[in-house]
Design a protein around this motif. Sequence first.
Motif, PDB file in Angstrom:
ATOM      1  N   ARG A 157      44.355  57.339  50.890  1.00 11.52           N
ATOM      2  CA  ARG A 157      45.527  56.598  51.366  1.00 11.52           C
ATOM      3  C   ARG A 157      45.170  55.201  51.871  1.00 11.52           C
ATOM      4  O   ARG A 157      45.709  54.711  52.870  1.00 11.52           O
ATOM      5  N   VAL A 158      44.255  54.571  51.169  1.00  7.75           N
ATOM      6  CA  VAL A 158      43.914  53.172  51.432  1.00  7.75           C
ATOM      7  C   VAL A 158      44.669  52.300  50.431  1.00  7.75           C
ATOM      8  O   VAL A 158      44.704  52.604  49.229  1.00  7.75           O
ATOM      9  N   THR A 159      45.266  51.231  50.907  1.00  7.87           N
ATOM     10  CA  THR A 159      45.950  50.269  50.043  1.00  7.87           C
ATOM     11  C   THR A 159      45.098  49.004  49.982  1.00  7.87           C
ATOM     12  O   THR A 159      44.844  48.373  51.015  1.00  7.87           O
ATOM     13  N   ALA A 160      44.639  48.659  48.789  1.00  6.17           N
ATOM     14  CA  ALA A 160      43.798  47.467  48.587  1.00  6.17           C
ATOM     15  C   ALA A 160      44.580  46.482  47.723  1.00  6.17           C
ATOM     16  O   ALA A 160      44.810  46.742  46.536  1.00  6.17           O
ATOM     17  N   VAL A 161      44.972  45.366  48.306  1.00  3.91           N
ATOM     18  CA  VAL A 161      45.915  44.448  47.664  1.00  3.91           C
ATOM     19  C   VAL A 161      45.370  43.023  47.677  1.00  3.91           C
ATOM     20  O   VAL A 161      44.917  42.526  48.706  1.00  3.91           O
ATOM     21  N   LYS A 162      45.417  42.379  46.518  1.00  6.84           N
ATOM     22  CA  LYS A 162      45.140  40.943  46.382  1.00  6.84           C
ATOM     23  C   LYS A 162      43.783  40.550  46.943  1.00  6.84           C
ATOM     24  O   LYS A 162      43.646  39.548  47.653  1.00  6.84           O
ATOM     25  N   ASN A 163      42.773  41.343  46.613  1.00  7.68           N
ATOM     26  CA  ASN A 163      41.403  40.959  46.912  1.00  7.68           C
ATOM     27  C   ASN A 163      40.815  40.246  45.697  1.00  7.68           C
ATOM     28  O   ASN A 163      41.216  40.494  44.563  1.00  7.68           O
ATOM     29  N   GLY A 164      39.847  39.344  45.926  1.00 12.38           N
ATOM     30  CA  GLY A 164      39.407  38.434  44.879  1.00 12.38           C
ATOM     31  C   GLY A 164      38.754  39.090  43.684  1.00 12.38           C
ATOM     32  O   GLY A 164      38.919  38.625  42.552  1.00 12.38           O
ATOM     33  N   THR A 182      46.140  53.190  46.716  1.00 10.68           N
ATOM     34  CA  THR A 182      46.855  52.200  45.914  1.00 10.68           C
ATOM     35  C   THR A 182      46.006  50.944  45.827  1.00 10.68           C
ATOM     36  O   THR A 182      45.573  50.412  46.857  1.00 10.68           O
ATOM     37  N   ALA A 183      45.736  50.482  44.610  1.00  9.97           N
ATOM     38  CA  ALA A 183      45.019  49.217  44.418  1.00  9.97           C
ATOM     39  C   ALA A 183      45.876  48.334  43.523  1.00  9.97           C
ATOM     40  O   ALA A 183      46.134  48.684  42.366  1.00  9.97           O
ATOM     41  N   ARG A 184      46.290  47.207  44.048  1.00  4.11           N
ATOM     42  CA  ARG A 184      47.289  46.382  43.355  1.00  4.11           C
ATOM     43  C   ARG A 184      46.905  44.911  43.393  1.00  4.11           C
ATOM     44  O   ARG A 184      46.488  44.380  44.427  1.00  4.11           O
ATOM     45  N   ASP A 185      47.020  44.256  42.230  1.00  2.00           N
ATOM     46  CA  ASP A 185      46.879  42.792  42.116  1.00  2.00           C
ATOM     47  C   ASP A 185      45.529  42.276  42.594  1.00  2.00           C
ATOM     48  O   ASP A 185      45.426  41.196  43.192  1.00  2.00           O
ATOM     49  N   ASN A 186      44.475  43.031  42.332  1.00  2.00           N
ATOM     50  CA  ASN A 186      43.122  42.567  42.616  1.00  2.00           C
ATOM     51  C   ASN A 186      42.564  41.815  41.408  1.00  2.00           C
ATOM     52  O   ASN A 186      42.978  42.039  40.272  1.00  2.00           O
ATOM     53  N   GLY A 187      41.583  40.920  41.656  1.00  2.00           N
ATOM     54  CA  GLY A 187      41.115  40.020  40.608  1.00  2.00           C
ATOM     55  C   GLY A 187      40.443  40.695  39.448  1.00  2.00           C
ATOM     56  O   GLY A 187      40.555  40.247  38.305  1.00  2.00           O
ATOM     57  N   ASP A 188      39.725  41.785  39.686  1.00  2.00           N
ATOM     58  CA  ASP A 188      39.079  42.512  38.592  1.00  2.00           C
ATOM     59  C   ASP A 188      39.605  43.942  38.592  1.00  2.00           C
ATOM     60  O   ASP A 188      40.772  44.157  38.322  1.00  2.00           O
ATOM     61  N   ALA A 189      38.773  44.916  38.903  1.00  2.00           N
ATOM     62  CA  ALA A 189      39.220  46.307  38.886  1.00  2.00           C
ATOM     63  C   ALA A 189      39.849  46.706  40.213  1.00  2.00           C
ATOM     64  O   ALA A 189      39.364  46.348  41.287  1.00  2.00           O
ATOM     65  N   GLU A 212      41.319  60.883  42.008  1.00  2.00           N
ATOM     66  CA  GLU A 212      42.544  61.642  41.741  1.00  2.00           C
ATOM     67  C   GLU A 212      43.760  61.045  42.441  1.00  2.00           C
ATOM     68  O   GLU A 212      43.690  60.598  43.594  1.00  2.00           O
ATOM     69  N   HIS A 213      44.884  61.054  41.725  1.00  2.00           N
ATOM     70  CA  HIS A 213      46.202  60.750  42.294  1.00  2.00           C
ATOM     71  C   HIS A 213      46.263  59.377  42.962  1.00  2.00           C
ATOM     72  O   HIS A 213      46.890  59.202  44.011  1.00  2.00           O
ATOM     73  N   ASN A 214      45.626  58.413  42.335  1.00  4.77           N
ATOM     74  CA  ASN A 214      45.697  57.037  42.801  1.00  4.77           C
ATOM     75  C   ASN A 214      46.698  56.247  41.970  1.00  4.77           C
ATOM     76  O   ASN A 214      46.967  56.596  40.813  1.00  4.77           O
ATOM     77  N   ARG A 215      47.217  55.171  42.546  1.00  3.67           N
ATOM     78  CA  ARG A 215      48.076  54.256  41.789  1.00  3.67           C
ATOM     79  C   ARG A 215      47.349  52.927  41.659  1.00  3.67           C
ATOM     80  O   ARG A 215      46.992  52.297  42.664  1.00  3.67           O
ATOM     81  N   LEU A 216      47.141  52.497  40.403  1.00  2.75           N
ATOM     82  CA  LEU A 216      46.419  51.258  40.096  1.00  2.75           C
ATOM     83  C   LEU A 216      47.367  50.365  39.319  1.00  2.75           C
ATOM     84  O   LEU A 216      47.771  50.695  38.193  1.00  2.75           O
ATOM     85  N   GLU A 217      47.710  49.225  39.878  1.00  4.78           N
ATOM     86  CA  GLU A 217      48.787  48.405  39.308  1.00  4.78           C
ATOM     87  C   GLU A 217      48.482  46.918  39.435  1.00  4.78           C
ATOM     88  O   GLU A 217      48.073  46.439  40.498  1.00  4.78           O
ATOM     89  N   GLY A 218      48.650  46.178  38.340  1.00  4.73           N
ATOM     90  CA  GLY A 218      48.586  44.723  38.384  1.00  4.73           C
ATOM     91  C   GLY A 218      47.193  44.140  38.495  1.00  4.73           C
ATOM     92  O   GLY A 218      47.041  42.943  38.757  1.00  4.73           O
ATOM     93  N   ASN A 219      46.165  44.949  38.288  1.00  5.81           N
ATOM     94  CA  ASN A 219      44.787  44.466  38.325  1.00  5.81           C
ATOM     95  C   ASN A 219      44.347  44.013  36.931  1.00  5.81           C
ATOM     96  O   ASN A 219      45.056  44.222  35.948  1.00  5.81           O
TER      97      ASN A 219
END
Length: 368
Positions: A157-164, A182-189, A212-219
């Motif tokens: 349940r960590v949200t990682a957003v807009k990291n380089g 949730t990992a969203r809009d990061n520069g690479d993966a 498991e059960h992660n959401r990966l979007e906009g990377n």
Amino acid sequence: MKKCHIAYLACTAALIGTGLGAAPPVAAHTVHVVHPGESIQKAVDAARPGDTVLLTYGTYHESVDVSTPGLTLRGVGRGTVLEPEAGASTGTAPSTGSGAAKTKKAPNSCAASGNGICVVGTKDHNVDGVTVASLTVTGFAKTGLYATEADGLTVRRVTAVKNGVWGIATEHSVHGVFRHNTARDNGDAGLFLANTVKEEQGATDTEGTVVEHNRLEGNRIGVTVRRLRNLTLAGNHLTGNCAGVFVVGDENKPKAGFVTVRENRIERNNKSCPKTARLDALQGSGIVLTGAEDSLVTRNVIKDNVGKSPLSGGIVLFKSFVGTTSDRNRISDNLLRGNSPDLVNTDTGKGNTFEGNSCRSSKPAGLC
């Protein structure tokens, strides 16, 4: 005889009771509560193995180094936010010219590397059993959450957003568990797992790492598995990336492989990303295997991944850029619709099989 037997039992019971009474008490674990404006690092440094550092709701302008085994670093949800400290160094040396503005000294090595949270062991001693949960890491120059030499790291349940560069990343680590992030809009993966990025070497056995059960979007790429073995990606949702999943190997031995990619939903990963020094331009890739062996891709739903990259397609078996083949991979029982095309095999490796997939187009023809 009976009296002696009773006396023996009584003596034994007394000894057992004495032993139990003499047992040392179980050490209590402490919860260290931190509020915005207070130092997370100070609480982490004061914590002992098994303690919890609890971050309350609010925004923290700080990077954190974690090296205490068994530590839990936990927020109260997405509203617990870690952002870079204003003026913190990101690893770039400041100018020494007479008129140059002074760069603020980084508070710790994690900040100096441009990362938000760092879980760091050593080559001689892994950091074991750390948990990071229920918080947001955003705006860091490199990685939101980075781990190396970690054994049994849990990230949930960590949200990682807009990291380089990466949202969540690990190197030299085993037995990892990554769930409901949730990992969203990061520069690479959004989620990057590798043996190492600093040197060439064979794939590392993760000893059963689970994603498991992660959401990966906009990377750029939803999940990258680079030069690893024995890992499972299951039940994740990947959408809006340039590519969904990359399983990557190269000419080093042992090869990457024994990766299971199952029951994921991978759709509309049609963002366009330019070519880099290591990889061609990306757009419309669902799952790509390159330079991997003995992996299983099964029971995934893969829809509407459309692009003009050489790696475009629903499931793509692609010969690596250093000429390494993919061998003995099994692509089975997947549902593919609206990809261009659904299945692709441009690899010359041996023993790769496509069976039981529901699809309508392939390159070359006949894979469906």
